[in-house]
Design a protein around this motif. Structure first.
Motif, short mmCIF file in Angstrom:
data_model
loop_
_atom_site.label_atom_id
_atom_site.label_comp_id
_atom_site.label_asym_id
_atom_site.label_seq_id
_atom_site.Cartn_x
_atom_site.Cartn_y
_atom_site.Cartn_z
N PRO A 235 13.17 43.02 13.90
CA PRO A 235 11.77 42.70 13.88
C PRO A 235 10.76 43.82 14.32
N ASN A 236 9.79 43.69 13.74
CA ASN A 236 8.58 44.85 14.56
C ASN A 236 8.23 45.61 15.77
N THR A 237 8.52 43.84 16.26
CA THR A 237 8.38 44.40 17.97
C THR A 237 8.85 42.55 18.81
N GLN A 238 9.09 42.72 19.62
CA GLN A 238 9.07 41.30 20.05
C GLN A 238 8.50 41.20 21.41
N ILE A 239 8.69 39.63 22.09
CA ILE A 239 7.88 39.13 23.27
C ILE A 239 9.30 37.99 24.60
N LYS A 240 9.43 38.89 25.27
CA LYS A 240 10.18 37.52 25.64
C LYS A 240 10.02 37.05 27.14
N SER A 241 10.75 35.70 27.29
CA SER A 241 10.32 35.11 28.04
C SER A 241 11.84 34.46 29.37
N LYS A 242 11.49 34.23 29.93
CA LYS A 242 12.80 33.70 30.90
C LYS A 242 14.04 33.59 29.96
N ARG B 16 1.80 37.54 9.95
CA ARG B 16 3.37 37.81 10.24
C ARG B 16 3.74 36.15 10.13
N VAL B 17 5.23 36.51 10.59
CA VAL B 17 6.25 35.48 10.86
C VAL B 17 6.89 35.73 12.70
N VAL B 18 7.37 34.38 13.60
CA VAL B 18 7.11 34.84 14.40
C VAL B 18 8.73 33.27 14.77
N VAL B 19 9.33 34.31 15.46
CA VAL B 19 10.69 33.94 14.94
C VAL B 19 11.90 33.57 16.49
N LYS B 20 11.35 32.12 16.83
CA LYS B 20 11.94 32.08 18.68
C LYS B 20 13.78 32.43 18.18
N GLU C 161 1.89 31.84 28.81
CA GLU C 161 2.50 31.12 27.31
C GLU C 161 3.09 32.40 25.95
N SER C 162 4.46 33.27 26.37
CA SER C 162 4.62 33.93 25.23
C SER C 162 4.58 33.23 24.05
N LEU C 163 4.60 32.48 23.58
CA LEU C 163 4.42 31.34 22.16
C LEU C 163 3.16 32.17 21.27
N ILE C 164 2.17 31.55 22.47
CA ILE C 164 0.81 32.36 21.88
C ILE C 164 0.44 33.69 21.70
N LYS C 165 1.35 34.68 22.80
CA LYS C 165 1.00 35.61 22.41
C LYS C 165 1.33 36.29 21.76
N ALA C 166 2.23 36.02 20.58
CA ALA C 166 3.06 36.24 19.59
C ALA C 166 2.89 35.87 18.55
N ASP D 51 11.07 37.05 18.07
CA ASP D 51 10.85 37.77 17.02
C ASP D 51 9.68 38.04 16.32
N VAL D 52 9.06 39.26 16.53
CA VAL D 52 7.60 39.13 15.63
C VAL D 52 7.69 40.33 14.50
N TYR D 53 7.40 39.47 12.97
CA TYR D 53 7.72 40.97 12.15
C TYR D 53 6.00 40.74 10.86
#
Length: 225
Positions: free
Chosen positions: A203-210, A186-190, A49-54, A215-217
């Protein structure tokens, strides 16, 4: 409330009817135990789960989360399944009624979904700016994104109804600043892969899914979460 929609009480809970909608679209009935959302909440793993990681959730770390654009709370259910408490903000009155009804029904029982629903709470506010500064470890945003006609045709029928009801979040760019104020870490934006950064803020970093990216701040000084 829109005259194109009405809420109906049934033996199984509240349902939303699109009275002016196209033929073949069934009433929207929110049940956290049914469908893919319930299955994912029970069966998903941290690695998948990319969301959980983010959000920074791990086996030992369960940050408090504010889902400031709850919608039908499908992502919130997933977050609660991994042990975090999740407060929800939803400003559309009809969706709020659907959510509250589903949460109350979902809390009945002793299964994992009941545990998840007990960790979820619908707040009596309509915007993240009404939340106190640094009240939550993480704030999650998933604003409705305007879609092209081709994309709308590919959306499932229940989401067609939902998008018609709530429309696009035209003020989405105004969410990022108060979200950063409400978050400790942090703030996470889908976002859709092709979408601009919210508020044009990188953002500071990103986690991508399919199909999406997260976007992670990260707030200065709190990189550890």
């Amino acid at each position: 409330m829109s005259s194109e929609f009405e809420l109906q009480q049934t033996a199984d809970g509240v349902q939303l009817v699109w009275t002016a909608g196209p033929k073949g679209i069934k009433p929207l009935h929110l049940d956290f135990r049914a469908g893919k959302s319930g299955y994912r909440a029970v069966n998903s793993s941290l690695k998948s789960e990319s969301l959980i990681k983010a959000l920074g959730i791990t086996g030992k770390r369960k940050p408090s989360v504010l889902d400031a654009t709850a919608g039908l709370a499908r992502d919130a259910l997933m977050v609660a399944a991994f042990g975090s408490s999740v407060d929800l903000i939803e400003r559309h009155p009809m969706v709020r009624i659907l959510l509250q009804d589903a949460l109350e029904r979902g809390r009945n029982g002793t299964d994992k979904i009941a545990d998840c629903c007990r960790r979820m709470q619908l707040l009596e506010v309509e915007h993240v700016k009404q939340v106190s500064s640094e009240q939550y470890d993480v704030v999650y945003l998933d604003p409705m994104y305007p879609k092209s006609g081709k994309q709308r045709a590919q959306v499932k029928k229940d989401m067609q109804m939902f998008q018609q009801l709530v429309g696009g979040d035209e003020d989405a760019n105004d969410l990022i600043a108060p979200a950063l104020d409400a978050a400790k870490f942090r703030v996470v934006v889908k976002r859709p892969d092709h979408a601009d950064f919210l508020g044009q803020r990188e953002p500071n970093t990103q986690i991508k899914s399919k199909k999406h990216r997260f976007d992670v701040y990260i707030k200065q000084g709190f990189e550890q979460l």
